[in-house]
Design an enzyme around this catalytic site. Structure first.
Site, short mmCIF file in Angstrom:
data_model
loop_
_atom_site.label_atom_id
_atom_site.label_comp_id
_atom_site.label_asym_id
_atom_site.label_seq_id
_atom_site.Cartn_x
_atom_site.Cartn_y
_atom_site.Cartn_z
N LYS A 64 23.47 -74.85 -27.98
CA LYS A 64 23.41 -74.42 -29.39
C LYS A 64 22.05 -73.82 -29.72
O LYS A 64 21.91 -73.01 -30.63
CB LYS A 64 23.74 -75.60 -30.31
N TYR A 187 32.26 -70.11 -26.91
CA TYR A 187 31.65 -71.42 -27.21
C TYR A 187 31.95 -72.44 -26.10
O TYR A 187 31.05 -73.13 -25.62
CB TYR A 187 32.16 -71.91 -28.58
N TYR A 238 21.92 -85.00 -34.00
CA TYR A 238 23.04 -85.25 -34.93
C TYR A 238 22.68 -86.27 -35.99
O TYR A 238 21.55 -86.23 -36.50
CB TYR A 238 24.29 -85.69 -34.15
N VAL A 256 26.50 -83.63 -24.94
CA VAL A 256 27.35 -84.71 -24.44
C VAL A 256 27.49 -84.71 -22.91
O VAL A 256 28.10 -85.61 -22.35
CB VAL A 256 28.76 -84.75 -25.10
N1 GLN Z 1 31.32 -78.93 -26.02
C1 GLN Z 1 31.08 -80.06 -26.87
C2 GLN Z 1 31.99 -80.04 -28.08
O1 GLN Z 1 32.17 -79.00 -28.64
C3 GLN Z 1 29.66 -80.07 -27.29
C4 GLN Z 1 29.32 -81.25 -28.16
C5 GLN Z 1 28.03 -81.90 -27.83
O2 GLN Z 1 27.43 -81.72 -26.79
N2 GLN Z 1 27.62 -82.75 -28.72
O3 GLN Z 1 32.53 -81.02 -28.48
#
Ligand code: GLN
Length: 302
Positions: A64, A187, A238, A256
């Site tokens: 991101k 994405y 977050y 994640v």
């Molecule tokens: N690809 C994951 C999603 O869209 C990315 C989320 C993350 O890393 N927090 O859920």
């Protein structure tokens, strides 16, 4: 230095037991939870590493940062932030419901909705967008071998219903321009890009060095670095970003896949990898390591 890093890994290894690898993306549930790697890249060109710093993992939400940077380079600050907010949120990264309220754009570019918007703002069709993302990552990591993991990409594409719901809702509300499935495809693919802790440290270093770029850009490099650093400080972890800032004090972004990127302006970049996550979706041992690292090397910017 390597000894210190090795010590931090050993000290925090026990935290892995308290976390879980992401399983909502099936391909990620197969990752070995016991990996821990750490890398630091400083402005003098030193790279210090320990543990599983050489293991590849999917970049996930750390991407991101890349889509925000490219959206800013292509469109400038005012246009990007007319589409997405600057504000942190106490909601999880895949939140959806506020998007259905009146004139409620995504809160910031670090939650999924905001990142789907920044990805949509990158110039080009879907292949060109992804090519720019991967070329940009290769450029700033100085690693031409970076690619994406087809299995992770297809797994997320097949199961990413929540992201699909977010994107279609934003399309219905008039927030998202372009072909929804094409944007989602980029994405999902950007999230599956494979990096090591060293690559992540180098992205952090690039931001720490105030984004030295020689590109045709609608934003100056210093401003780009300043925005990215501020947004990850307030939104990068977050709905744990406030506590993380108070306890660690390193501008950071998690994914994640188990990665955490850290950046200390004019000093260094950090990459941590350990795939077991806490309830916020942040690497649980990674958080412990960052906390200790900040103390050990006096990195807390606050
Ligand atoms: N690809 C994951 C999603 O869209 C990315 C989320 C993350 O890393 N927090 O859920």
């Amino acid at each position: 230095m390597e000894k210190i890093l090795e010590g931090l890994i050993q000290k925090n290894r026990h935290l892995i037991q308290k976390g879980h690898v992401a399983n909502y993306i099936p391909a990620l549930s197969k990752v070995n939870p016991n990996y821990i790697g750490l890398a630091i890249a400083d402005v003098d060109g030193h790279i210090y590493c320990a543990g599983d710093y050489n293991i590849k993992f999917s970049i996930q939400s750390i991407s991101k940062i890349i889509s925000l940077m490219l959206a800013l380079i292509d469109n400038g600050e005012d246009y990007v932030f007319s589409k997405v907010g600057y504000e942190p949120t106490d909601e999880p990264f895949n939140t959806l419901y506020k998007l259905d309220l009146n004139s409620c754009n995504p809160a910031n570019p670090m939650i999924n909705s905001g990142a789907i918007i920044t990805t949509s703002l990158i110039r080009g069709n879907k292949d060109e967008k992804f090519d720019r993302i991967i070329e940009f990552i290769r450029l700033i990591t100085e690693n031409p071998n970076i690619g994406y993991n087809e299995e992770v990409y297809l797994s997320e594409k097949a199961t990413g219903h929540k992201n699909r719901a977010i994107a279609y809702l934003m399309k219905a509300k008039g927030y998202l321009d372009g072909e929804v499935e094409d944007i989602l495809d980029v994405y999902f693919k950007q999230c599956s890009v494979e990096v090591t802790a060293v690559d992540v440290a180098k992205i952090g270093l690039f931001i720490a060095r105030r984004c030295p770029l020689n590109l045709d850009s609608k934003i100056n490099n210093e401003r780009l670095a300043s925005i990215v650093t501020a947004i990850i400080t307030t939104c990068g972890m977050y709905d744990f970003s406030g506590e993380y800032a108070a306890k660690v004090g390193i501008p950071s972004k998690s994914g994640v896949g188990g990665g955490i990127l850290g950046t200390i302006p004019n000093k260094l970049g950090i990459g941590v990898f350990s795939p077991a996550l806490d309830r916020f979706g942040n690497s649980i041992a990674g958080y412990g390591i960052m906390k200790d690292l900040a103390r050990e090397l006096n990195l807390n910017i606050f």
